[in-house]
Motif scaffolding. Structure first.
Motif, PDB file in Angstrom:
ATOM      1  N   PRO A  36       0.816  -1.222   0.000  1.00 28.49           N
ATOM      2  CA  PRO A  36       0.000   0.000   0.000  1.00 28.49           C
ATOM      3  C   PRO A  36       0.853   1.278   0.000  1.00 28.49           C
ATOM      4  N   THR A  37       2.036   1.209   0.595  1.00 31.14           N
ATOM      5  CA  THR A  37       2.924   2.368   0.575  1.00 31.14           C
ATOM      6  C   THR A  37       3.371   2.667  -0.849  1.00 31.14           C
ATOM      7  N   LEU A  38       3.656   1.619  -1.618  1.00 31.45           N
ATOM      8  CA  LEU A  38       4.035   1.819  -3.019  1.00 31.45           C
ATOM      9  C   LEU A  38       2.885   2.431  -3.814  1.00 31.45           C
ATOM     10  N   LEU A  39       1.653   1.996  -3.535  1.00 28.32           N
ATOM     11  CA  LEU A  39       0.477   2.618  -4.173  1.00 28.32           C
ATOM     12  C   LEU A  39       0.428   4.101  -3.850  1.00 28.32           C
ATOM     13  N   MET A  40       0.665   4.422  -2.600  1.00 23.65           N
ATOM     14  CA  MET A  40       0.618   5.823  -2.182  1.00 23.65           C
ATOM     15  C   MET A  40       1.726   6.648  -2.833  1.00 23.65           C
ATOM     16  N   ILE A  41       2.910   6.059  -2.991  1.00 22.91           N
ATOM     17  CA  ILE A  41       4.006   6.787  -3.642  1.00 22.91           C
ATOM     18  C   ILE A  41       3.631   7.125  -5.079  1.00 22.91           C
ATOM     19  N   VAL A  42       3.109   6.147  -5.794  1.00 21.95           N
ATOM     20  CA  VAL A  42       2.701   6.398  -7.186  1.00 21.95           C
ATOM     21  C   VAL A  42       1.550   7.404  -7.216  1.00 21.95           C
ATOM     22  N   GLY A  43       0.599   7.275  -6.292  1.00 22.25           N
ATOM     23  CA  GLY A  43      -0.515   8.219  -6.231  1.00 22.25           C
ATOM     24  C   GLY A  43      -0.057   9.635  -5.937  1.00 22.25           C
ATOM     25  N   ILE A  44       0.878   9.783  -5.020  1.00 20.65           N
ATOM     26  CA  ILE A  44       1.404  11.113  -4.697  1.00 20.65           C
ATOM     27  C   ILE A  44       2.148  11.695  -5.895  1.00 20.65           C
ATOM     28  N   ALA A  45       2.847  10.830  -6.634  1.00 17.79           N
ATOM     29  CA  ALA A  45       3.530  11.303  -7.843  1.00 17.79           C
ATOM     30  C   ALA A  45       2.508  11.825  -8.855  1.00 17.79           C
ATOM     31  N   PHE A  46       1.384  11.108  -9.027  1.00 17.46           N
ATOM     32  CA  PHE A  46       0.326  11.593  -9.913  1.00 17.46           C
ATOM     33  C   PHE A  46      -0.244  12.918  -9.419  1.00 17.46           C
ATOM     34  N   LEU A  47      -0.459  13.032  -8.114  1.00 17.78           N
ATOM     35  CA  LEU A  47      -1.002  14.274  -7.566  1.00 17.78           C
ATOM     36  C   LEU A  47      -0.034  15.440  -7.765  1.00 17.78           C
ATOM     37  N   CYS A  48       1.247  15.193  -7.567  1.00 17.99           N
ATOM     38  CA  CYS A  48       2.228  16.255  -7.813  1.00 17.99           C
ATOM     39  C   CYS A  48       2.237  16.644  -9.284  1.00 17.99           C
ATOM     40  N   GLN A  49       2.142  15.656 -10.165  1.00 18.33           N
ATOM     41  CA  GLN A  49       2.073  15.944 -11.601  1.00 18.33           C
ATOM     42  C   GLN A  49       0.809  16.729 -11.916  1.00 18.33           C
ATOM     43  N   GLY A  50      -0.279  16.374 -11.252  1.00 20.53           N
ATOM     44  CA  GLY A  50      -1.549  17.043 -11.507  1.00 20.53           C
ATOM     45  C   GLY A  50      -1.568  18.484 -11.046  1.00 20.53           C
ATOM     46  N   TYR A  51      -1.089  18.727  -9.846  1.00 16.04           N
ATOM     47  CA  TYR A  51      -1.169  20.072  -9.287  1.00 16.04           C
ATOM     48  C   TYR A  51       0.061  20.927  -9.625  1.00 16.04           C
ATOM     49  N   ALA A  52       1.246  20.411  -9.370  1.00 18.02           N
ATOM     50  CA  ALA A  52       2.446  21.205  -9.632  1.00 18.02           C
ATOM     51  C   ALA A  52       2.770  21.270 -11.120  1.00 18.02           C
ATOM     52  N   GLY A  53       2.497  20.178 -11.834  1.00 22.06           N
ATOM     53  CA  GLY A  53       2.779  20.141 -13.263  1.00 22.06           C
ATOM     54  C   GLY A  53       1.620  20.594 -14.118  1.00 22.06           C
ATOM     55  N   THR A  54       0.553  21.024 -13.492  1.00 21.41           N
ATOM     56  CA  THR A  54      -0.687  21.475 -14.150  1.00 21.41           C
ATOM     57  C   THR A  54      -1.188  20.491 -15.198  1.00 21.41           C
ATOM     58  N   ASP A  55      -0.996  19.208 -14.942  1.00 22.24           N
ATOM     59  CA  ASP A  55      -1.563  18.153 -15.776  1.00 22.24           C
ATOM     60  C   ASP A  55      -2.772  17.621 -15.012  1.00 22.24           C
ATOM     61  N   TYR A  56      -3.857  18.369 -15.065  1.00 24.65           N
ATOM     62  CA  TYR A  56      -4.993  18.132 -14.173  1.00 24.65           C
ATOM     63  C   TYR A  56      -5.655  16.771 -14.362  1.00 24.65           C
ATOM     64  N   GLU A  57      -5.451  16.128 -15.498  1.00 21.19           N
ATOM     65  CA  GLU A  57      -6.010  14.795 -15.692  1.00 21.19           C
ATOM     66  C   GLU A  57      -5.321  13.766 -14.793  1.00 21.19           C
ATOM     67  N   ALA A  58      -4.163  14.083 -14.272  1.00 28.13           N
ATOM     68  CA  ALA A  58      -3.435  13.172 -13.381  1.00 28.13           C
ATOM     69  C   ALA A  58      -4.007  13.188 -11.963  1.00 28.13           C
ATOM     70  N   ILE A  59      -4.903  14.112 -11.679  1.00 30.74           N
ATOM     71  CA  ILE A  59      -5.473  14.203 -10.334  1.00 30.74           C
ATOM     72  C   ILE A  59      -6.308  12.966 -10.007  1.00 30.74           C
ATOM     73  N   LEU A  60      -7.132  12.517 -10.939  1.00 31.18           N
ATOM     74  CA  LEU A  60      -8.005  11.362 -10.680  1.00 31.18           C
ATOM     75  C   LEU A  60      -7.203  10.110 -10.321  1.00 31.18           C
ATOM     76  N   PRO A  61      -6.244   9.662 -11.149  1.00 32.62           N
ATOM     77  CA  PRO A  61      -5.489   8.474 -10.722  1.00 32.62           C
ATOM     78  C   PRO A  61      -4.671   8.718  -9.455  1.00 32.62           C
ATOM     79  N   GLY A  62      -4.241   9.947  -9.238  1.00 30.22           N
ATOM     80  CA  GLY A  62      -3.500  10.258  -8.022  1.00 30.22           C
ATOM     81  C   GLY A  62      -4.333  10.069  -6.772  1.00 30.22           C
TER      82      GLY A  62
END
Length: 168
Positions: A36-62
Motif C-alpha cells: 500500500p505504501t508503493l500505491l501511495m508513492i505512485v498516487g502522490i507522484a500523480f497528484l504532484c504531476q496534476g497540481y504542480a505540473g498542471t496536468d490536471y487529468e493526473a489528479i483522478l489516478p493520483g
C-alpha cells in the motif's frame, strides 16, 4: 505549462526512500514497508504531476491510488474506518470532484459516485430510517445492481449517440 519530469522524479525519490528505509530495517517504519505504501508513492507522484505540473487529468489516478493505499494502511489499524466497498467508491468520487475543481469536467460522475458511496456506506441506516424493511420497495434492494447496470449502459449509449450527432 505541463512539466513531464515531476512524475518520474517523485517516483524515483519515493521508491528510493522506500527501499532505503527497507534496507535500514528500522522498527519505526516496519509497518509501512508494504505494497500500500508503493500505491501511495505512485498516487502522490500523480497528484504532484496534476497540481504542480498542471496536468490536471493526473489528479483522478493520483487520488485513487493514494486513497486506496491509505485505506489499506488504516483499515485494520483504526476501528472507526469502514471496511466496505463504499469507501473505494467514495475515494473515486473524491478524485472526480477534485479533478472537476481544476478542469470543469467530471462533476456528474463525482456526484453519481458520491451518491452511490453514501448509499453503500449507510445502506442499513437509510433503510431503517425510511422504514423500507417490508413492502414492495424493500424488494428493490435485491435489484439495485441491475439498476446500476441499466444506468451505466444508458450513459454509454447516449454518449455514443451524441458523438455521432456531433460528427454529422
Amino acid at each position: 505549462m505541463k512539466n513531464p519530469r515531476i512524475f518520474p522524479g517523485i517516483i524515483l525519490i519515493g521508491f528510493g526512500i522506500f527501499f532505503f528505509l527497507q534496507q535500514a530495517n528500522l522498527p519505526l517504519f516496519a509497518q509501512f514497508m508494504t505494497w500500500p505504501t508503493l500505491l501511495m508513492i505512485v498516487g502522490i507522484a500523480f497528484l504532484c504531476q496534476g497540481y504542480a505540473g498542471t496536468d490536471y487529468e493526473a489528479i483522478l489516478p493520483g487520488v485513487i491510488l493514494t486513497g486506496f493505499g491509505f485505506h489499506f494502511h488504516v483499515v485494520n489499524r483504526l476501528s472507526i474506518w469502514p471496511d466496505a466497498l463504499g469507501v473505494f467508491i467514495l475515494i473515486i468520487a473524491l478524485g472526480f470532484l477534485l479533478r472537476y475543481q481544476k478542469t470543469g469536467n467530471g462533476l456528474f460522475q463525482g456526484v453519481l459516485f458520491l451518491s452511490l458511496a453514501a448509499l453503500l456506506l449507510f445502506y442499513n441506516q437509510v433503510m431503517s430510517w425510511l422504514g423500507l424493511i417490508e413492502s414492495k420497495i424493500a424488494a428493490f434492494s435485491n435489484f439495485w445492481p441491475a439498476a446500476l447496470i441499466l444506468v451505466g449502459t444508458s450513459l454509454l449509449f447516449s454518449r455514443k449517440k451524441r458523438e455521432r450527432e456531433r460528427q454529422k
